[in-house]
Design a protein around this motif. Structure first.
Motif, mmCIF file in Angstrom:
data_model
loop_
_atom_site.group_PDB
_atom_site.id
_atom_site.type_symbol
_atom_site.label_atom_id
_atom_site.label_comp_id
_atom_site.label_asym_id
_atom_site.label_seq_id
_atom_site.Cartn_x
_atom_site.Cartn_y
_atom_site.Cartn_z
ATOM 1 N N LEU A 258 -21.095 50.925 -65.477
ATOM 2 C CA LEU A 258 -20.067 49.605 -65.852
ATOM 3 C C LEU A 258 -20.941 48.111 -65.863
ATOM 4 C CD1 LEU A 258 -17.288 50.188 -63.211
ATOM 5 C CD2 LEU A 258 -17.507 50.699 -65.768
ATOM 6 N N ILE A 259 -22.186 48.130 -65.296
ATOM 7 C CA ILE A 259 -22.948 46.842 -65.533
ATOM 8 C C ILE A 259 -23.760 47.055 -66.880
ATOM 9 C CG2 ILE A 259 -24.990 45.660 -64.246
ATOM 10 C CD1 ILE A 259 -23.891 46.595 -61.664
ATOM 11 N N ALA A 262 -21.569 46.043 -69.761
ATOM 12 C CA ALA A 262 -20.601 44.883 -69.297
ATOM 13 C C ALA A 262 -19.949 44.183 -70.483
ATOM 14 C CB ALA A 262 -21.521 43.873 -68.475
ATOM 15 N N ASP A 263 -20.863 43.963 -71.554
ATOM 16 C CA ASP A 263 -20.421 43.266 -72.825
ATOM 17 C C ASP A 263 -19.293 44.284 -73.356
ATOM 18 O OD1 ASP A 263 -22.271 40.828 -72.948
ATOM 19 O OD2 ASP A 263 -23.727 42.479 -72.663
ATOM 20 N N LEU A 266 -15.866 43.857 -71.455
ATOM 21 C CA LEU A 266 -15.047 42.497 -71.645
ATOM 22 C C LEU A 266 -14.304 42.627 -72.733
ATOM 23 C CD1 LEU A 266 -18.076 39.932 -70.644
ATOM 24 C CD2 LEU A 266 -15.963 40.720 -69.197
ATOM 25 N N LEU A 272 -10.469 46.291 -67.179
ATOM 26 C CA LEU A 272 -10.972 45.609 -66.174
ATOM 27 C C LEU A 272 -10.035 45.556 -64.826
ATOM 28 C CD1 LEU A 272 -12.945 42.718 -67.965
ATOM 29 C CD2 LEU A 272 -13.777 44.877 -66.734
ATOM 30 N N CYS A 315 -16.791 44.666 -60.345
ATOM 31 C CA CYS A 315 -16.995 44.963 -61.902
ATOM 32 C C CYS A 315 -15.770 44.509 -62.592
ATOM 33 C CB CYS A 315 -17.500 46.353 -62.211
ATOM 34 S SG CYS A 315 -19.087 46.769 -61.702
ATOM 35 N N ALA A 318 -15.413 41.089 -63.658
ATOM 36 C CA ALA A 318 -16.479 40.708 -64.489
ATOM 37 C C ALA A 318 -17.566 40.214 -63.683
ATOM 38 C CB ALA A 318 -15.829 39.996 -65.680
ATOM 39 N N PHE A 320 -20.393 41.001 -62.781
ATOM 40 C CA PHE A 320 -21.590 42.105 -62.923
ATOM 41 C C PHE A 320 -22.865 41.777 -62.127
ATOM 42 C CE2 PHE A 320 -18.709 42.454 -66.799
ATOM 43 C CZ PHE A 320 -18.386 43.677 -66.400
ATOM 44 N N LEU A 449 -26.501 39.638 -68.382
ATOM 45 C CA LEU A 449 -25.393 40.237 -68.320
ATOM 46 C C LEU A 449 -24.531 38.887 -68.503
ATOM 47 C CD1 LEU A 449 -25.713 41.976 -64.655
ATOM 48 C CD2 LEU A 449 -25.275 42.839 -66.814
#
Length: 519
Positions: A258-259, A262-263, A266, A272, A315, A318, A320, A449
């Protein structure tokens, strides 16, 4: 640049160690075990050198080593190098511990070989620069770990837990494979850095949103989230080094996934929100069940379920950088906890209490929460908390609930004054440490991140619900000795001790399935 291929030396060293171990897979292969330890140490040294390389050259991805777009490419940034150092450090410690713990086992050499292969696969995963490498190493990590989980094949409990892990892992693999295909279609490349750059610009469309959902499914299955958490609490019949490696390393792969993307996540606020709901519930559920367990290792396993839930929750908010910090802190703690679990029972049995147990009453709990609120206001203000995102503010408040739980033990009416002073000092130190590390993690991952976006109506509702839920559970935990053994609470305590029977329902669901590889 060839310099970005340096991290490849770490898994290469462990692969060499694995080859040596399999060449002498039997009893007490002393020289081979030494080579395995040295390979893990070489991997750790490589990771430390990579830290300096990152500081000198900045982030980047090495050239692809392979054919037709498939092969190895190493991603070097704050996320991958942090994970590289963490995994190699824990891997080296676990290998050293295993060489003594398993002394005299018939297949000690083979066990150490599978341990090295698992570590190598994890390193290839966390440094993956392309989707093919990431998917292949993700699957390899699970398959190699499976061989460690069934090391004692004569134990039915070990086979049953490994079977459930095998099923959930294959479902997660399928989800990840489809997500990788969709990402390749959406962005026209398998290079992870290019995908993230395009996603940060808002590109990807519906394919990227669908991929984000599948990435979330894969991460939830990998991190043992409710209701597929049962296997993690049952893999207690494996050797302790496997438990340490699993709970301090492999289980974090879901959070890392997930990290890393991350983009992409989003782009899907609905995904999320689901992560917040499932992760938050799993964290609360696991923390309550943990209190009812008498076995040290089982209690630690439920602690891992709760911690993984909280990491997924982060996560979903958001946050991260804080999720990455959580991985590091939890891994170091849980590796120590499992490797030291053998002496825990003896240590507890040796304690001679000088007086009555300090059980906090309602007034003590109230004082603890008021004191924690004061600490939160003073320390948080000193670290600029009012200027941070609402998500970060809410997470910090939830941390203070944990501080209040710790303070309650020291504020009990029967607690010695020395305990009260020490607990208060620890509470302040914990709060300062958290906010300081939060600032460091945010600084180090800036530009790598994404920051948390402004919450919408759904996000605000989830934040408020989370604050109320975590606050209520913190109060229940602090007052647990007061109500847990009351006759009216006996049934609830029994239900919690059995994990609300979610694992039994999962057992019934898969009861008719047959997997030769898991037997």
């Amino acid at each position: 640049m060839l310099v970005f291929d340096l991290p490849l030396l770490a898994p290469a060293a462990l692969l060499a160690g694995a080859a040596a171990c399999f060449s002498k897979s039997g009893l007490r292969p002393r020289g081979v075990l030494f080579l395995a330890e040295m390979s893990a140490l070489a991997a750790l040294v490589t990771a430390v050198v990579c830290v300096g390389m990152l500081a000198a050259t900045g982030s980047g991805t090495g050239p692809l080593v392979g054919l037709f777009g498939a092969g190895l490419s190493m991603r070097v940034d704050a996320v991958s190098i942090t994970m590289l150092v963490l995994v190699t450090l824990i891997g080296w410690i676990v290998l050293r511990y295993a060489s003594i713990y398993l002394d005299g086992e018939d297949w000690q050499g083979a066990f150490t070989g599978w341990l090295c292969l698992t570590l190598a696969a994890v390193l290839l995963l966390v440094t993956a620069g392309n989707l093919i490498q990431l998917v292949a190493s993700w699957i390899a990590t699970s398959l190699f770990l499976h061989r460690l989980l069934v090391f004692y094949r004569e134990r039915p409990g070990a086979r049953r837990a490994a079977r459930k892990k095998f099923i959930t892992a294959r479902l997660g693999d399928i989800s990840l494979i489809i997500a990788a295909v969709l990402l390749s279609m959406a962005y026209g490349t398998s290079d992870i850095s290019q995908i993230l750059r395009a996603a940060r610009s808002g590109e990807g469309g519906s394919l990227a949103v669908t991929a984000a959902g599948l990435l979330a499914v894969s991460a939830l299955l990998k991190s043992a989230q409710f209701p597929t958490h049962g296997w993690l609490t049952e893999v207690m019949e494996t050797p302790t080094p496997v438990s340490a490696l699993l709970h301090a390393g492999v289980i974090n792969a879901g959070g890392f996934l997930l990290i890393r993307f991350a983009d992409v996540l989003l782009l899907a606020p609905g995904v999320l929100a689901v992560l917040v709901a499932i992760g938050g519930f799993t964290a609360l559920f696991g923390s309550m069940v943990m209190l009812t367990q008498s076995s040290v290792k089982t209690s630690l396993a439920w602690s891992t379920v709760a911690q993984m839930g909280f990491m997924i929750f982060e996560c979903g908010l958001a946050l991260f950088p804080l999720a990455l910090l959580h991985i590091v802190a939890h891994s170091l703690y849980k590796a120590h906890a499992f490797l030291a679990s053998g002496g825990t029972v003896e240590a507890v049995a040796a304690i001679r209490r000088p007086g009555p147990v300090a059980i906090p009453g309602v007034a003590a709990v109230a004082r603890a929460f008021l004191s924690a609120l004061l600490i939160f206001a003073v320390v948080g203000f000193a670290f600029g908390l009012p200027h941070k995102s609402p998500q970060a503010f809410a997470l910090s408040a939830i941390l203070i609930f944990g501080v209040a739980y710790m303070l309650a033990q020291g504020f009990a009416d029967t607690a010695p004054r020395a305990l009260t002073r020490r607990t208060a000092a620890y509470a302040v130190a914990t709060s300062v440490g958290y906010f300081a590390l939060q600032a460091v993690a945010t600084h180090l991952t800036a530009g790598v991140l994404p920051p948390a976006p402004a919450p919408g109506a759904l996000e605000w509702a989830l934040i408020i619900l989370a604050l109320l839920s975590f606050g209520l559970v913190a109060i229940l935990q602090a007052t647990f000795p007061l109500w847990a053994y009351h006759p009216a609470a006996t049934g609830l305590r029994v239900h919690l001790a059995n994990g609300l029977y979610a694992n039994a329902a999962f057992d019934r669901l898969i009861g008719g399935w047959s997997l030769r590889s898991a037997s």
